[in-house]
Design an enzyme around this catalytic site. Structure first.
Site, PDB file in Angstrom:
ATOM      1  N   HIS A 306       0.860  -1.181   0.000  1.00 24.14           N
ATOM      2  CA  HIS A 306       0.000   0.000   0.000  1.00 24.14           C
ATOM      3  C   HIS A 306       0.890   1.222   0.000  1.00 24.14           C
ATOM      4  O   HIS A 306       1.946   1.214   0.649  1.00 24.14           O
ATOM      5  CB  HIS A 306      -0.907   0.013   1.241  1.00 24.14           C
ATOM      6  CG  HIS A 306      -2.058   0.945   1.088  1.00 24.14           C
ATOM      7  ND1 HIS A 306      -1.944   2.286   1.363  1.00 24.14           N
ATOM      8  CD2 HIS A 306      -3.318   0.728   0.673  1.00 24.14           C
ATOM      9  CE1 HIS A 306      -3.111   2.852   1.127  1.00 24.14           C
ATOM     10  NE2 HIS A 306      -3.957   1.946   0.692  1.00 24.14           N
ATOM     11  N   ASP A 363      -7.966  -5.231   0.014  1.00 24.94           N
ATOM     12  CA  ASP A 363      -8.479  -6.091  -1.060  1.00 24.94           C
ATOM     13  C   ASP A 363      -8.166  -7.560  -0.839  1.00 24.94           C
ATOM     14  O   ASP A 363      -8.758  -8.419  -1.478  1.00 24.94           O
ATOM     15  CB  ASP A 363      -7.884  -5.644  -2.406  1.00 24.94           C
ATOM     16  CG  ASP A 363      -8.400  -4.277  -2.786  1.00 24.94           C
ATOM     17  OD1 ASP A 363      -9.611  -4.072  -2.655  1.00 24.94           O
ATOM     18  OD2 ASP A 363      -7.596  -3.415  -3.161  1.00 24.94           O
TER      19      ASP A 363
HETATM   20  N1  ACO Z   1       4.095  -7.729  -4.801  1.00 18.72           N
HETATM   21  C1  ACO Z   1       5.415  -7.786  -5.006  1.00 18.72           C
HETATM   22  N2  ACO Z   1       6.234  -6.725  -4.938  1.00 18.72           N
HETATM   23  C2  ACO Z   1       5.668  -5.543  -4.655  1.00 18.72           C
HETATM   24  C3  ACO Z   1       4.292  -5.407  -4.430  1.00 18.72           C
HETATM   25  C4  ACO Z   1       3.490  -6.564  -4.500  1.00 18.72           C
HETATM   26  N3  ACO Z   1       2.189  -6.495  -4.274  1.00 18.72           N
HETATM   27  N4  ACO Z   1       4.008  -4.111  -4.157  1.00 18.72           N
HETATM   28  C5  ACO Z   1       5.165  -3.458  -4.238  1.00 18.72           C
HETATM   29  N5  ACO Z   1       6.177  -4.320  -4.535  1.00 18.72           N
HETATM   30  C6  ACO Z   1       7.603  -4.012  -4.608  1.00 18.72           C
HETATM   31  C7  ACO Z   1       7.946  -3.305  -5.916  1.00 18.72           C
HETATM   32  O1  ACO Z   1       8.285  -4.219  -6.927  1.00 18.72           O
HETATM   33  C8  ACO Z   1       9.108  -2.442  -5.477  1.00 18.72           C
HETATM   34  O2  ACO Z   1      10.236  -3.281  -5.378  1.00 18.72           O
HETATM   35  P1  ACO Z   1      11.710  -2.706  -5.754  1.00 18.72           P
HETATM   36  O3  ACO Z   1      11.975  -1.652  -4.709  1.00 18.72           O
HETATM   37  O4  ACO Z   1      12.601  -3.889  -5.670  1.00 18.72           O
HETATM   38  O5  ACO Z   1      11.573  -2.142  -7.143  1.00 18.72           O
HETATM   39  C9  ACO Z   1       8.735  -2.030  -4.052  1.00 18.72           C
HETATM   40  O6  ACO Z   1       7.889  -3.089  -3.566  1.00 18.72           O
HETATM   41  C10 ACO Z   1       7.996  -0.695  -3.956  1.00 18.72           C
HETATM   42  O7  ACO Z   1       6.903  -0.751  -4.882  1.00 18.72           O
HETATM   43  P2  ACO Z   1       6.167   0.523  -5.495  1.00 18.72           P
HETATM   44  O8  ACO Z   1       5.470   0.106  -6.729  1.00 18.72           O
HETATM   45  O9  ACO Z   1       7.124   1.667  -5.570  1.00 18.72           O
HETATM   46  O10 ACO Z   1       5.135   0.842  -4.357  1.00 18.72           O
HETATM   47  P3  ACO Z   1       3.898   1.807  -4.518  1.00 18.72           P
HETATM   48  O11 ACO Z   1       3.717   2.471  -3.213  1.00 18.72           O
HETATM   49  O12 ACO Z   1       4.042   2.656  -5.728  1.00 18.72           O
HETATM   50  O13 ACO Z   1       2.714   0.777  -4.832  1.00 18.72           O
HETATM   51  C11 ACO Z   1       0.797  -0.522  -4.750  1.00 18.72           C
HETATM   52  C12 ACO Z   1       1.633   0.552  -4.030  1.00 18.72           C
HETATM   53  C13 ACO Z   1       0.404  -0.025  -6.139  1.00 18.72           C
HETATM   54  C14 ACO Z   1      -0.463  -0.750  -3.921  1.00 18.72           C
HETATM   55  C15 ACO Z   1       1.645  -1.816  -4.859  1.00 18.72           C
HETATM   56  O14 ACO Z   1       2.045  -2.270  -3.587  1.00 18.72           O
HETATM   57  C16 ACO Z   1       0.901  -2.911  -5.635  1.00 18.72           C
HETATM   58  O15 ACO Z   1       0.966  -2.951  -6.860  1.00 18.72           O
HETATM   59  N6  ACO Z   1       0.180  -3.842  -4.891  1.00 18.72           N
HETATM   60  C17 ACO Z   1      -0.587  -4.864  -5.557  1.00 18.72           C
HETATM   61  C18 ACO Z   1      -1.902  -4.280  -6.060  1.00 18.72           C
HETATM   62  C19 ACO Z   1      -2.883  -4.005  -4.933  1.00 18.72           C
HETATM   63  O16 ACO Z   1      -3.097  -4.841  -4.050  1.00 18.72           O
HETATM   64  N7  ACO Z   1      -3.500  -2.818  -4.986  1.00 18.72           N
HETATM   65  C20 ACO Z   1      -4.515  -2.413  -4.013  1.00 18.72           C
HETATM   66  C21 ACO Z   1      -4.008  -1.276  -3.175  1.00 18.72           C
HETATM   67  S1  ACO Z   1      -5.192  -0.853  -1.949  1.00 18.72           S
HETATM   68  C22 ACO Z   1      -6.346   0.034  -2.800  1.00 18.72           C
HETATM   69  O17 ACO Z   1      -6.120   0.676  -3.788  1.00 18.72           O
HETATM   70  C23 ACO Z   1      -7.660  -0.084  -2.279  1.00 18.72           C
END
Ligand code: ACO
Length: 428
Positions: A306, A363
């Protein structure tokens, strides 16, 4: 404690004021930065950018705190109803008994769709995505209520809010009925908000659906937990659209579109698809996690991570407990729940997820609950939109009521071609 901010740019110093929120959140006010220095700030994804001040929702992502208008989400989940929560989120305080009854009456008065609006459904193919239908229908709704386009007093605002919140539920259920080729069910004026939705989803002209109390409660809980979440992608979209002076219907329809994506509201669908994939492929959970972690993998563990919560998502904690309760009550043996538990366990102990502070988000468990209620996968994100409607309306209202609100218009740093001449087509 007072704070100071001094920025040094090309040898010159500039002082900027700081801002402190009710819960001591801190910001540097850089409103005058460009005028004074010629620089702008660049913050792709807005991770460090406050787009507004707001009185609606407080989140502390490190401590796992979520409050609507100061009230902890745990208390609303335990004692509140969705309609009461909606009123609280929009008007800033808990309603009196009289106010709540008036709002309930308005919801009932608005539960039907104009007959020609019902006919709009005929124009969609049966497999139309319910989010496409929902956003289109919210805009279409406004054409039947032109007086709602220009809201000038609180009564009209309450009526408009009630129209959207009530009709969105009717549209959502109708889009499901259309998709399975069943007759659309009329709402029942005697039913509560949640029971009415379940009735329109699952009753048939010759058989009434009577939900178990536990089911109604779980639905109410789901909606309460989704009612607002400060400046997320869809809410920021609503505010952006509202800042142009667009009406409440247009702004909320835009929110639906932003919510649709799999990184935002669409994640509740993606979670169940992921769990189904693991189940059907017979893959070991640890192997799936290894695939997610693989270098250059585009795969994400859906329902984890998140932008704001870096400790735990308080909503997922409440939903997990509710999912356990509903499944036990309904005697549902869902293999996906076992996979979800295993996945949670593996991920919470894996350094990849621990180091990146990736915890289950709302979620992760909401999909399990919605499945148990019999809600089809295609409707999951629509359910999120129904829950989020009060938050979008409250954020729209905050802009609408603010005489100092400005058109939201971020800047950019251009990185494209330098100036070049137009080349006629026969010379390219
Ligand atoms: N699975 C695996 N790796 C992940 C995940 C995940 N779910 N989420 C983030 N990471 C990793 C990224 O690959 C990145 O790794 P790195 O530093 O080696 O490159 C690091 O964690 C940071 O990720 P970002 O994308 O910069 O984090 P951001 O804050 O932008 O993303 C998000 C947040 C979009 C929610 C992300 O965690 C994600 O895609 N989660 C899965 C989708 C999801 O569940 N969305 C619902 C969110 S809640 C809502 O909207 C109601």
């Amino acid at each position: 404690m007072s704070h100071t901010c001094r920025i040094e740019l090309d040898g010159k110093s500039y002082d900027f004021p700081t801002v402190e929120g009710t819960e001591h959140e801190l910001a540097v006010d850089i409103t005058t930065l460009r005028d004074r220095t010629g620089f702008i700030t660049l913050d792709e994804g807005y991770g460090n950018t406050g787009s507004c001040t707001s009185d609606i929702t407080y989140i502390d992502g490190d401590k796992g705190i979520l409050r609507y208008r100061g009230i902890p989400i745990e208390q609303l989940a335990e004692k509140g109803s969705f309609v009461e929560t909606a009123w609280l989120v929009i008007w800033g305080r808990l309603p009196t008994a009289e106010e709540l009854q008036r709002f309930r009456n308005r919801l009932t008065a608005n539960e039907m769709l104009h007959e020609s609006l019902r006919n709009h459904f005929e124009g969609f193919p049966p497999n139309a995505h319910p989010m496409a239908i929902l956003s289109a229908m919210i805009n279409a709704m406004s054409c039947y209520e032109p007086e709602m386009m220009e809201i000038e007093d609180e009564t009209t605002l309450e009526r408009a809010a009630a129209r959207i919140i009530s009709k969105v539920r009717t549209v959502a259920a109708a889009s499901y009925k259309m998709s399975i080729g069943q007759p659309l069910m009329y709402p029942h004026p005697e039913f509560s908000y949640c029971n009415n939705f379940l009735h329109m989803m699952f009753s048939l002209p010759y058989r009434d659906y009577v939900p178990d109390r536990e089911i109604t409660r779980a639905l109410s809980l789901f909606l309460i937990l989704h009612a607002d979440h400060e400046q997320n992608c869809s809410t920021s979209t609503v505010r952006m659209v509202a800042s142009s002076g667009a009406n409440m219907f247009a702004s909320c329809a835009a929110g639906v579109c932003a919510l649709w994506g799999p990184l935002h509201g669409g994640a509740n669908v993606a979670v169940v698809e992921m769990l189904e994939f693991i189940n059907q492929s017979g893959m070991k959970v640890s192997d799936y996690v290894a695939k997610v972690k693989a270098k250059d993998s585009k795969l994400r563990l859906m329902g984890f991570g998140h932008r704001v919560y870096k400790n735990f998502d308080p909503r997922s904690k409440i939903l997990k407990a509710a999912a356990d309760k509903v499944l036990a009550k309904l005697h549902v043996q869902d293999p996906l729940l076992e996979i979800a538990s295993e996945l949670e366990d593996v991920a919470l102990h894996d350094p990849y997820f621990v180091e990146r502070k990736l915890y289950p988000n709302v979620d992760f468990y909401s999909g399990i609950i919605l499945r148990a209620l019999g809600i089809p996968l295609s409707m999951f994100t629509v359910m999120f939109a129904m829950g989020r409607m009060p938050g979008w309306i409250a954020n729209w209202k905050e802009i609408h009521d603010n005489p100092k609100a400005r058109l939201q218009r971020p800047r950019q740093i251009y990185t494209g071609n330098p100036i070049q001449d137009y080349v006629p087509i026969d010379q390219r």
